[in-house]
Design a protein around this motif. Structure first.
Motif: not given
Lengths: 322, 322
Positions: B248-261
């Motif tokens: 969630a913090d990472t999204i606030a920083i990068f606003s990415p389209e996806a996070i791939v595990l």
């Protein structure tokens, strides 16, 4: 004939407007009331007539692009979207398109922290850098992040919300509706909240014990620190420690050449930079220790926001020329 | 004549090597012992002779570039620097230059998580995306971050150490010498530590109470969860919650389209993705809610690491052609 761009910084209360040349010289500038409670059309008309006035003042110029810094400004859509402080303007305004129609030159918009980052890269302490962050310490905490020489916008244009990363589990209530966000600790508002915690904890015993929460400003805490007030100094130490720890994590993610502090709180100098730098280095992953500089913006002044917006315009212009 | 790149994935124990075409087809591949305790020259000779063998197998090919994924590989310098698992090779080896001398084609190197991100962008679930993150869940936690279609390398080439952001104040001891790093909770090792905390807290009462710390593997926890073991399920829930909050913090920083595990732990499916997704959404800043997809890599398989390294080679080749 001097080639210039127009920089516009839209604030909740005032809007700053000015012409800026390639070297960051502001040839003419002024500010007008934003009128955020009136229709957007009024604002547009005010801007257009103000620019005509400024043209007379600026001498022989050719305006090649317009850059706008504004809250919730989306670079991708050219719209200001759901800006809390501009409620009279409605859900969204297509400010870039409307300005472009009138001025007949390229118009780009972004939020104020992003504009600040571009300003530092073109005119300020980050000249020549391709990977750095600007952290703006105002009422809240904003960030503009430059990666490979370009702004990090993310997928939807809203990246860079460093003020809303969580730093304290179940911490202070944030305006965003959650708890523990960085900006609830590190910002003009954050340090005021810390000061009140310290007053509570120490049963007063500070020059600031005669201040109401409403009246207290970050500047008062700086003044008290200058007068030797221990609690005021402690408020800066606490703020810097939380900021430094957060920046250490940011370094692990971005490995930036520098982090630039910008805005009111940054002007407190060593009171804020010393504890921040100390905590940043102490909490840094070893491979990054000593690699990232912590610096304060050298663009402070009346025209800083105009310079940032104009840097955006210069970037757009140069992209089109390339 | 098929145009191919050579992908090399250097691991602490084994090195995988293969030819990959534009479409991600692996035309020939194999693996050799890395020999990290012997001189680097031995490794080079082994790679060169292995590639000659592979050429016979691959048919009519033209090899246009080489990509290497390796621990502590620096894209900027072309060197593997201070890699803990490759101690026999000394402080650093100029692997890119030495390979280039031999193969006479462009050679690029990067770390394995970055290679994985390029692999997803060229051949996997992130095709067409320009802003996304890959989080690799192996012994540790690595990340490869794509911004504006390019890898985030940072100033010195070592950006993307998401495994070492602090998630618990004074938390678990990390191999990096600090405490509370994300990878001490979220990784194959992290979930094992969580499992042991749960065993301690619940006084055993799990299928895994017969396991030593040395023997227990993440796969065992998955198997126990599949057999209905409540503590094993809880271990995944705890792991996913911590990961989701960090994302969630990472999204606030990068606003990415996806996070791939990506990686072993990601293959546990819903056990890990459900709690991660739930915590990620629950802790997201409202403007980002529902915008970032959490997906599992579809490149799992024997040749995944080769595909990632080869994607780096393809990227370099295409940059040179442009």
């Amino acid at each position: 004939m001097t080639t210039v761009t127009l920089g516009i910084d839209v604030g909740g209360t005032n809007t700053k407007i000015g012409f800026v040349d390639r070297h960051g010289r502001c040839l003419a500038s002024t500010h007008i009331p934003t009128g955020a409670d009136k229709p957007f059309d009024n604002f547009l008309k005010d801007v257009f007539s103000t620019v005509e006035e400024l043209k007379k003042e600026a001498g022989e110029i050719e305006m090649v692009a317009v850059g706008i810094g504004a809250p919730n400004a989306n670079y991708y859509t050219g719209k200001i979207e759901k800006a809390v402080n501009l409620k009279g303007w409605g859900e969204e305004v297509a400010i870039a398109d409307l300005m472009q129609e009138h001025f007949k030159v390229p118009v780009a918009i972004t939020n104020d922290a992003n504009a600040a980052a571009l300003g530092e890269m073109k005119f300020g302490v980050a000249q020549g850098m391709k990977n750095f962050l600007v952290v703006t310490l105002g009422t809240g905490l904003g960030s503009g992040i430059i990666v490979n020489g370009d702004l990090l916008y993310g997928h939807d244009g809203f990246a860079g919300e460093l003020g809303h990363i969580n730093v304290v589990e179940d911490g202070r209530i944030c305006g965003c509706g959650r708890r523990g966000c960085l900006e609830t600790y590190v910002s003009a508002t954050g340090i005021k909240r810390t000061m009140f915690e310290l007053l509570a904890d120490n049963n007063g015993s500070s020059l600031l014990s005669n201040k109401t929460f409403e009246d207290l400003e970050a500047k008062d805490i700086f003044d008290a620190a200058e007068q030797g007030d221990e609690l005021a100094k402690e408020a800066f130490a606490v703020t810097g420690e939380i900021l430094g720890k957060a920046l250490a994590d940011t370094i692990a993610i971005f490995s930036p050449e520098a982090i630039v502090l910008f805005g009111g709180l940054a002007s407190a100098g060593d009171y804020i930079t010393s504890p921040t730098r100390e905590a940043m280095e102490a909490n840094c992953l070893s491979i990054f220790k000593g690699k990232t500089r912590l610096v304060v913006s050298n663009l402070e002044g009346d025209n800083t926001a105009i310079l940032g917006s104009s840097a955006l315009a210069w970037q757009e212009y140069e992209k089109q020329q390339a």
